[in-house]
Design an enzyme around this catalytic site. Structure first.
Site, mmCIF file in Angstrom:
data_model
loop_
_atom_site.group_PDB
_atom_site.id
_atom_site.type_symbol
_atom_site.label_atom_id
_atom_site.label_comp_id
_atom_site.label_asym_id
_atom_site.label_seq_id
_atom_site.Cartn_x
_atom_site.Cartn_y
_atom_site.Cartn_z
ATOM 1 N N HIS A 2 53.775 -47.810 29.380
ATOM 2 C CA HIS A 2 54.406 -47.293 28.156
ATOM 3 C C HIS A 2 55.313 -46.140 28.556
ATOM 4 C CE1 HIS A 2 51.911 -49.694 25.400
ATOM 5 N NE2 HIS A 2 50.953 -49.511 26.287
ATOM 6 N N LEU A 3 56.617 -46.373 28.470
ATOM 7 C CA LEU A 3 57.578 -45.333 28.872
ATOM 8 C C LEU A 3 57.998 -44.456 27.698
ATOM 9 C CD1 LEU A 3 59.864 -47.235 31.424
ATOM 10 C CD2 LEU A 3 58.129 -45.502 31.915
ATOM 11 N N ASN A 44 56.351 -51.177 22.310
ATOM 12 C CA ASN A 44 56.009 -50.369 21.126
ATOM 13 C C ASN A 44 56.684 -48.997 21.128
ATOM 14 O OD1 ASN A 44 54.382 -49.379 23.189
ATOM 15 N ND2 ASN A 44 52.624 -49.007 21.866
ATOM 16 N N ASP A 48 51.777 -55.373 22.341
ATOM 17 C CA ASP A 48 50.724 -54.479 22.835
ATOM 18 C C ASP A 48 50.615 -53.193 22.029
ATOM 19 O OD1 ASP A 48 48.668 -53.689 24.773
ATOM 20 O OD2 ASP A 48 50.095 -52.082 25.154
ATOM 21 N N HIS A 61 47.378 -58.391 23.548
ATOM 22 C CA HIS A 61 46.444 -57.276 23.409
ATOM 23 C C HIS A 61 45.318 -57.823 22.535
ATOM 24 C CE1 HIS A 61 45.460 -52.929 22.281
ATOM 25 N NE2 HIS A 61 44.839 -53.624 21.354
ATOM 26 N N HIS A 76 44.793 -55.838 29.781
ATOM 27 C CA HIS A 76 43.611 -54.960 29.934
ATOM 28 C C HIS A 76 42.270 -55.572 29.544
ATOM 29 C CE1 HIS A 76 44.649 -54.408 25.716
ATOM 30 N NE2 HIS A 76 45.635 -53.563 25.974
ATOM 31 N N ASP A 104 48.454 -49.788 32.206
ATOM 32 C CA ASP A 104 48.444 -49.382 30.786
ATOM 33 C C ASP A 104 48.673 -47.870 30.675
ATOM 34 O OD1 ASP A 104 48.438 -49.526 28.041
ATOM 35 O OD2 ASP A 104 46.307 -50.003 27.852
HETATM 36 ZN ZN LIG Z 1 46.973 -52.756 24.656
HETATM 37 ZN ZN LIG Z 2 49.259 -50.743 26.420
#
Ligand SMILES: [Zn+2]
Ligand SMILES: [Zn+2]
Length: 441
Positions: free
Chosen positions: A62-63, A94, A154, A181, A234, A307
């Protein structure tokens, strides 16, 4: 991007832990390997005691840019990635705006190229606005300059079975993959920690394993039904590993990832209500950790993915119930895998190269299957391969201090822990992004 103008001569490093050899990096590729090499004008690196691995590939980062630049930016996130030994990361959708159109994924892809430390491969959203009601523009994202092949909502589960089926059908046309997810929303309403003795003791709403496993089972069956590719994000429970093992035994196109934190940490850490240990899916039991390690070792779980989920302090240093879910992980991933998998004898360094580079590159389609111009990432360290590699010192080690991290956020669950190893250098197409453990550019 063209290769580096600098020639590098790495003396006596051990590719995937094998016999020591020299490597010459020139014009962006590994030009030569062998003993006693020389190269005119080369900058020499003493590789004695260092393990050389192909540059790591993260399928799940996640950037936060665009929209939450207070938590992370492409600039700081890719710096963290390079320091962790990564040469490519897949940036989750997201963001704000959500990466659900060609325009947004191209922006993310360009920001990565400008930062120049690590390739950023955007993941597109499955549903418009991550709202779970209609498919996003999957085809337009696939055709864009970013050539998106992996799609995920996700943070949220694609819980509608009809939408999930349509998404799986849609991506078949361009050999895409849907990354799920897996979290049945009704079974996890308000859930805070793993459901079991601990959730009772802590008085927090429990997150049952079945909420993950039911979605994984459903989606494996859907992927088989439509003959498409499914990736499970995950994986966190022993039951999930069993279901994936079964799906793979059928020959279905199912792949899976596990995070470093789920390979090492357990739910007991929640006992002090410190939200640094609050994560989605939650930390589970020792038996789950054992099953995840075994699954990664035997290949049921294909790869490690971080993650990496940076959050500003005010969203983590608060009450457990209101704190954000997520942990940072790029800068510690390889060291945690060293501790959890290599020091336990469950994987050797060739296995680490497979699970952290070759397989994620193949799942994310960075192995040349999309570009058609040869593999970009995940290649063995052989002459002609792109000079994407990491030099890792397995005999080093130290206590993790997130204040020293390049990530803009500090929410590392490994803070204060002693971890083995140290990333000595990282090269992206022959350019040093990290040297002597520090950013080189
Ligand atoms: Zn997730
Ligand atoms: Zn994630």
């Amino acid at each position: 991007m063209s290769g580096s103008e600098q020639t590098w001569l790495i003396k006596g490093a051990k590719p995937t832990g094998g016999a020591a050899t020299d490597l010459v990096l020139r014009d962006g590729v590994i030009a030569e390997t062998g003993v006693g090499l020389s190269a005119t004008g080369a900058q020499v690196i003493d590789g004695d005691g260092l393990i050389a691995l192909p540059g790591l590939v993260d399928l799940h980062t996640h950037l936060r840019e665009p929209g939450r630049e207070d938590a992370e930016t492409v600039e700081t996130g890719t710096a963290a990635a390079a320091l962790g030994g990564f040469t490519a990361v897949h940036a989750m959708a997201n963001t704000d705006p959500v990466a659900d159109t060609a325009g947004v994924v191209e922006q993310s892809w360009r920001l990565g190229r400008w930062a120049g430390r690590c390739d950023v491969q955007p993941v597109g959203a499955v549903t418009a606005g991550l709202a779970g009601s209609q498919l996003a523009e999957l085809g337009a994202m696939a055709d864009s300059a970013a050539r998106v092949r992996m799609f995920s909502d996700d943070g949220k589960c694609v819980s509608d079975a009809v939408l999930m089926r349509r998404a799986l059908e849609y991506v078949k046309a361009f050999d895409g993959v849907i990354a799920q997810h897996a979290q049945e929303p009704r079974l996890t309403d308000g859930a805070q920690v793993n459901e079991g003795e601990m959730s009772g003791l802590l008085g927090l709403a429990g997150w049952p394993a079945v909420a993950e496993e039911a979605i994984i089972a459903r989606d494996c069956l859907l992927a088989a039904h439509v003959g498409s590719a499914l990736h499970i994000c995950h994986v966190s429970t022993a039951g999930s590993v069993e279901i994936i093992r079964w799906a793979k035994s059928k020959g279905w196109r199912v792949t899976a990832e596990v995070t470093p934190h789920h390979l090492l940490l357990t739910e007991e850490l929640a006992v002090g209500y410190d939200p640094v240990y609050k994560v989605n899916p939650p930390l589970r039991t020792e038996a789950d950790v054992a099953a995840l390690r075994a699954g990664l070792a035997d290949g049921t779980i294909d790869c490690v993915a971080t993650d990496h989920a940076p959050h500003p302090m005010e969203e983590k240093e608060t009450e457990w119930q209101v704190a954000a879910f997520g942990m940072t992980g790029l800068e510690t991933a390889l060291r945690v895998v060293h501790l959890a998998m290599v020091q336990t004898g469950m994987l050797d360094w060739a296995g680490v190269a497979d699970r952290m580079s070759a397989r994620p590159a193949a799942i994310g389609r960075l192995d040349g299957s999309v570009s058609g111009g040869g593999a970009l990432h995940g290649c063995p360290l052989e002459p002609g391969a792109p000079a994407n590699l990491v030099l890792y010192d397995p005999s080093a080690g130290g206590v993790v201090d997130p204040a020293e991290h390049a990530s803009r956020s500090r929410n590392s669950p490994f803070a204060g822990m002693h971890l083995p190893g140290h990333v000595h250098a990282t090269f992206l197409r022959g350019d040093a992004t990290v040297l002597d453990g520090k950013l080189a550019r």
